[in-house]
Design a protein around this motif. Structure first.
Motif, PDB file in Angstrom:
ATOM      1  N   LEU A  52       1.061  -1.306   0.016  1.00  9.50           N
ATOM      2  CA  LEU A  52      -0.069  -0.156   0.071  1.00  9.50           C
ATOM      3  C   LEU A  52       0.978   1.278   0.021  1.00  9.50           C
ATOM      4  O   LEU A  52       1.447   1.718   0.928  1.00  9.50           O
ATOM      5  CB  LEU A  52      -0.902   0.158   1.314  1.00  9.50           C
ATOM      6  CG  LEU A  52      -1.825   1.220   1.231  1.00  9.50           C
ATOM      7  CD1 LEU A  52      -2.678   1.587   0.138  1.00  9.50           C
ATOM      8  CD2 LEU A  52      -2.581   1.117   2.603  1.00  9.50           C
ATOM      9  N   VAL A  53       1.186   2.039  -1.018  1.00  8.01           N
ATOM     10  CA  VAL A  53       1.755   3.007  -1.276  1.00  8.01           C
ATOM     11  C   VAL A  53       1.005   4.218  -0.893  1.00  8.01           C
ATOM     12  O   VAL A  53       0.022   4.539  -1.804  1.00  8.01           O
ATOM     13  CB  VAL A  53       2.285   3.175  -2.574  1.00  8.01           C
ATOM     14  CG1 VAL A  53       3.090   4.417  -2.783  1.00  8.01           C
ATOM     15  CG2 VAL A  53       3.323   1.918  -2.894  1.00  8.01           C
ATOM     16  N   LEU A  54       1.237   5.136  -0.282  1.00  8.15           N
ATOM     17  CA  LEU A  54       0.580   6.396   0.327  1.00  8.15           C
ATOM     18  C   LEU A  54       1.322   7.459  -0.882  1.00  8.15           C
ATOM     19  O   LEU A  54       2.541   7.820  -0.507  1.00  8.15           O
ATOM     20  CB  LEU A  54       0.903   6.716   1.608  1.00  8.15           C
ATOM     21  CG  LEU A  54       0.141   7.988   1.977  1.00  8.15           C
ATOM     22  CD1 LEU A  54      -1.255   8.014   1.937  1.00  8.15           C
ATOM     23  CD2 LEU A  54       0.599   8.387   3.734  1.00  8.15           C
ATOM     24  N   ARG A  55       0.782   7.942  -1.673  1.00  2.00           N
ATOM     25  CA  ARG A  55       1.070   9.144  -2.760  1.00  2.00           C
ATOM     26  C   ARG A  55       0.746  10.322  -2.154  1.00  2.00           C
ATOM     27  O   ARG A  55      -0.178  10.880  -2.013  1.00  2.00           O
ATOM     28  CB  ARG A  55       0.626   8.713  -3.976  1.00  2.00           C
ATOM     29  CG  ARG A  55       0.505   7.161  -4.394  1.00  2.00           C
ATOM     30  CD  ARG A  55      -0.384   7.162  -5.639  1.00  2.00           C
ATOM     31  NE  ARG A  55      -1.667   7.077  -5.004  1.00  2.00           N
ATOM     32  CZ  ARG A  55      -2.711   6.914  -6.004  1.00  2.00           C
ATOM     33  NH1 ARG A  55      -2.516   6.693  -7.265  1.00  2.00           N
ATOM     34  NH2 ARG A  55      -3.808   7.057  -5.625  1.00  2.00           N
ATOM     35  N   VAL A  56       1.907  11.168  -1.816  1.00  3.35           N
ATOM     36  CA  VAL A  56       1.924  12.642  -1.364  1.00  3.35           C
ATOM     37  C   VAL A  56       2.497  13.572  -2.175  1.00  3.35           C
ATOM     38  O   VAL A  56       3.524  13.437  -2.568  1.00  3.35           O
ATOM     39  CB  VAL A  56       2.544  12.553   0.107  1.00  3.35           C
ATOM     40  CG1 VAL A  56       2.066  13.893   0.709  1.00  3.35           C
ATOM     41  CG2 VAL A  56       2.029  11.458   1.060  1.00  3.35           C
ATOM     42  N   GLY A  57       1.693  14.630  -2.500  1.00  2.00           N
ATOM     43  CA  GLY A  57       2.259  15.713  -3.474  1.00  2.00           C
ATOM     44  C   GLY A  57       2.596  16.881  -2.558  1.00  2.00           C
ATOM     45  O   GLY A  57       1.800  16.939  -1.393  1.00  2.00           O
ATOM     46  N   PHE A  58       3.492  17.542  -3.046  1.00  2.00           N
ATOM     47  CA  PHE A  58       4.037  18.831  -2.450  1.00  2.00           C
ATOM     48  C   PHE A  58       4.577  19.694  -3.344  1.00  2.00           C
ATOM     49  O   PHE A  58       4.758  19.426  -4.481  1.00  2.00           O
ATOM     50  CB  PHE A  58       5.011  18.272  -1.034  1.00  2.00           C
ATOM     51  CG  PHE A  58       6.368  18.127  -1.923  1.00  2.00           C
ATOM     52  CD1 PHE A  58       7.576  18.966  -1.681  1.00  2.00           C
ATOM     53  CD2 PHE A  58       6.231  16.963  -2.302  1.00  2.00           C
ATOM     54  CE1 PHE A  58       8.731  18.549  -2.079  1.00  2.00           C
ATOM     55  CE2 PHE A  58       7.826  16.484  -2.267  1.00  2.00           C
ATOM     56  CZ  PHE A  58       8.773  17.343  -2.787  1.00  2.00           C
ATOM     57  N   ILE A  59       4.848  20.915  -2.991  1.00  3.76           N
ATOM     58  CA  ILE A  59       5.156  21.917  -3.620  1.00  3.76           C
ATOM     59  C   ILE A  59       6.422  22.070  -3.706  1.00  3.76           C
ATOM     60  O   ILE A  59       7.181  22.528  -2.624  1.00  3.76           O
ATOM     61  CB  ILE A  59       4.361  23.250  -3.519  1.00  3.76           C
ATOM     62  CG1 ILE A  59       3.089  23.087  -3.682  1.00  3.76           C
ATOM     63  CG2 ILE A  59       4.910  24.541  -4.491  1.00  3.76           C
ATOM     64  CD1 ILE A  59       2.468  22.533  -4.865  1.00  3.76           C
ATOM     65  N   GLY A  98       3.268  23.815  -8.464  1.00  2.02           N
ATOM     66  CA  GLY A  98       2.327  24.868  -7.956  1.00  2.02           C
ATOM     67  C   GLY A  98       1.164  24.009  -7.542  1.00  2.02           C
ATOM     68  O   GLY A  98       0.977  22.970  -8.015  1.00  2.02           O
ATOM     69  N   GLY A  99       0.100  24.751  -7.067  1.00  2.00           N
ATOM     70  CA  GLY A  99      -0.935  24.244  -6.225  1.00  2.00           C
ATOM     71  C   GLY A  99      -2.041  23.683  -7.313  1.00  2.00           C
ATOM     72  O   GLY A  99      -2.668  22.816  -7.137  1.00  2.00           O
ATOM     73  N   PRO A 100      -2.340  24.520  -8.442  1.00  2.00           N
ATOM     74  CA  PRO A 100      -3.254  24.118  -9.404  1.00  2.00           C
ATOM     75  C   PRO A 100      -2.976  22.793 -10.165  1.00  2.00           C
ATOM     76  O   PRO A 100      -3.821  21.800 -10.318  1.00  2.00           O
ATOM     77  CB  PRO A 100      -3.137  25.147 -10.432  1.00  2.00           C
ATOM     78  CG  PRO A 100      -2.780  26.403  -9.777  1.00  2.00           C
ATOM     79  CD  PRO A 100      -1.796  25.818  -8.680  1.00  2.00           C
ATOM     80  N   ALA A 101      -1.453  22.532 -10.162  1.00  2.00           N
ATOM     81  CA  ALA A 101      -1.217  21.101 -10.831  1.00  2.00           C
ATOM     82  C   ALA A 101      -1.429  20.044  -9.944  1.00  2.00           C
ATOM     83  O   ALA A 101      -1.725  18.810 -10.205  1.00  2.00           O
ATOM     84  CB  ALA A 101       0.202  21.176 -11.154  1.00  2.00           C
ATOM     85  N   ALA A 105      -3.687  16.291 -10.224  1.00  2.00           N
ATOM     86  CA  ALA A 105      -3.226  15.269  -9.806  1.00  2.00           C
ATOM     87  C   ALA A 105      -4.290  14.711  -8.651  1.00  2.00           C
ATOM     88  O   ALA A 105      -4.460  13.420  -9.056  1.00  2.00           O
ATOM     89  CB  ALA A 105      -1.709  15.214  -9.108  1.00  2.00           C
ATOM     90  N   LEU A 106      -4.706  15.422  -7.819  1.00  2.00           N
ATOM     91  CA  LEU A 106      -5.648  14.818  -7.000  1.00  2.00           C
ATOM     92  C   LEU A 106      -7.094  14.338  -7.806  1.00  2.00           C
ATOM     93  O   LEU A 106      -7.572  13.463  -7.460  1.00  2.00           O
ATOM     94  CB  LEU A 106      -6.017  15.859  -5.716  1.00  2.00           C
ATOM     95  CG  LEU A 106      -4.961  15.979  -4.884  1.00  2.00           C
ATOM     96  CD1 LEU A 106      -5.219  17.441  -4.097  1.00  2.00           C
ATOM     97  CD2 LEU A 106      -4.917  14.869  -3.864  1.00  2.00           C
ATOM     98  N   LYS A 167      -0.923  31.987 -10.702  1.00  2.00           N
ATOM     99  CA  LYS A 167      -2.366  32.137 -10.272  1.00  2.00           C
ATOM    100  C   LYS A 167      -2.854  30.816  -9.410  1.00  2.00           C
ATOM    101  O   LYS A 167      -2.437  29.757  -9.859  1.00  2.00           O
ATOM    102  CB  LYS A 167      -3.370  32.397 -11.551  1.00  2.00           C
ATOM    103  CG  LYS A 167      -2.972  33.709 -12.083  1.00  2.00           C
ATOM    104  CD  LYS A 167      -4.177  34.138 -13.244  1.00  2.00           C
ATOM    105  CE  LYS A 167      -3.826  35.485 -13.662  1.00  2.00           C
ATOM    106  NZ  LYS A 167      -4.535  35.717 -14.810  1.00  2.00           N
ATOM    107  N   GLY A 168      -3.748  31.079  -8.482  1.00  2.75           N
ATOM    108  CA  GLY A 168      -4.129  29.914  -7.701  1.00  2.75           C
ATOM    109  C   GLY A 168      -3.134  29.701  -6.578  1.00  2.75           C
ATOM    110  O   GLY A 168      -3.698  28.614  -5.821  1.00  2.75           O
ATOM    111  N   THR A 169      -2.285  30.306  -6.289  1.00  2.00           N
ATOM    112  CA  THR A 169      -1.166  30.158  -5.145  1.00  2.00           C
ATOM    113  C   THR A 169      -1.322  31.005  -4.300  1.00  2.00           C
ATOM    114  O   THR A 169      -2.146  31.987  -4.287  1.00  2.00           O
ATOM    115  CB  THR A 169       0.104  30.033  -5.549  1.00  2.00           C
ATOM    116  OG1 THR A 169       0.534  31.417  -6.352  1.00  2.00           O
ATOM    117  CG2 THR A 169       0.510  29.085  -7.037  1.00  2.00           C
TER     118      THR A 169
END
Length: 343
Positions: A52-59, A98-101, A105-106, A167-169
């Protein structure tokens, strides 16, 4: 019976016998194949269940790990074992510009969690992203308004100029708030430029200024660019960082927020007990940046001890109200209904 008749009967019986044997072998083979496939599928399924891989995105534009307690915990090998009781066998971090990207992905189910600024997280939730808020990673994130060389030397001098922003950040929210406060909202042109392209745009003179986030801001300033304003000098314009998890993952692993926050708190205690070791880690993670730049970007007072604080929630609500007033939210919601209650 003549020999010819006998021969014909013998050949017919032989053909029938051979046909029966071939048919029997074929049926046996066909019957055996599903059993083999089923066995292989069972083994594959068993292997999948164990992973079970927990996939975490960050900036980040340069780091492979988030610079904070979460990155420290994975670097020290304490994060994954802490989540073992949930069935998690690996935690993978994925950097985004950035957050929009990260929101995209989410939305496409490529991530289970996200660590990013409050502005994109709020915008994503309002747009229908099924997420839950499990903590505020940082409270009081600064942003630096940097100008081109030989450019404006004050906010007032930006009148009639073009300003870039991702934009969006959270720096976007800071910039809009600053322009509104200074009465320049209608006197400047704000254009979309990804943070990775901002320095080059300033060097070419395509834009007069750009609001940079933590890490990047002090870095470009150390390279000779001038900062004419900072978010921390204005009440309510600093940002907060948040950790969110998808509702789907949370429904399957309801203990994740508690385990995650406990591990994060432990890592933060270690960091505050040995700040120089943390800054060495942060410098290495950010591409061997100068320690002075790293320390300015990531002061330890940014990281709250608790998942939620009164100050952090006040800032978060203020940001949401501002975004709603700017018509940047597709729907409204209550922060208290979004956040996961602490145990």
């Amino acid at each position: 019976m003549s020999f010819q008749v006998f021969e014909r009967n013998f050949c017919a019986r032989l053909l029938a016998s051979v046909t029966s044997v071939v048919l029997l072998l074929t049926l046996t083979s066909c019957a055996a194949e599903p059993k083999s496939d089923a066995s292989a599928a069972t083994k594959a399924s068993s292997t999948e269940v164990k992973k079970l891989v927990l996939r975490v995105g960050f900036i980040s534009t340069e780091s492979k790990l988030p610079i904070g307690p979460e990155g420290w915990a994975i670097e020290k090998g304490t994060l994954t074992p802490a989540l073992k009781s949930l069935g998690v066998t690996e935690v993978k971090f994925f950097p985004f510009n950035g957050g929009p990207a990260l929101n995209e992905a989410l939305a496409s189910n490529q991530l289970d969690m996200g660590l990013y600024g409050d502005t994109p997280a709020l915008v994503g939730r309002a747009a229908g992203l099924k997420t839950r808020l499990i903590n505020q990673t940082r409270v009081g994130q600064n942003a630096w308004l940097v100008t081109k060389k030989n450019g404006p030397r004050s906010v007032a001098q930006l009148k009639g100029e073009k300003i870039g922003v991702a934009k969006g950040t959270y720096p976007h929210r800071y910039l809009l708030g600053l322009l509104e406060k200074e009465g320049l909202a209608k006197d400047v042109k704000v254009v979309q430029i990804p943070s990775a392209d901002a320095k080059a745009a300033l060097e070419r003179g395509d834009i007069a200024a750009y609001p940079f986030a933590m890490g990047t801001g002090p870095t470009v300033i150390s390279q000779g660019f001038a900062s004419i304003d900072q978010a921390k000098d204005h009440q309510g314009l600093v940002g907060t960082g948040v950790s969110i998890v998808t509702e789907e993952f949370l429904s399957q692993h309801p203990d994740l927020p508690q385990k995650w926050n406990q591990t994060r708190q432990q890592a933060l205690q270690e960091i505050k007990a040995n700040p120089e070791a943390f800054y060495q880690f942060a410098a290495k993670a950010s591409g061997d940046g100068p320690l002075a730049v790293v320390k300015e970007s990531y002061p330890l007072n940014l990281y709250p001890n608790e998942p939620f604080t009164p100050e952090g929630l006040k800032l978060l609500n203020s940001t949401k109200q501002f975004l709603a007033a700017q018509k940047l939210l597709k729907s409204d919601f209550e922060i208290k209904d979004w956040q996961v209650s602490s145990p």
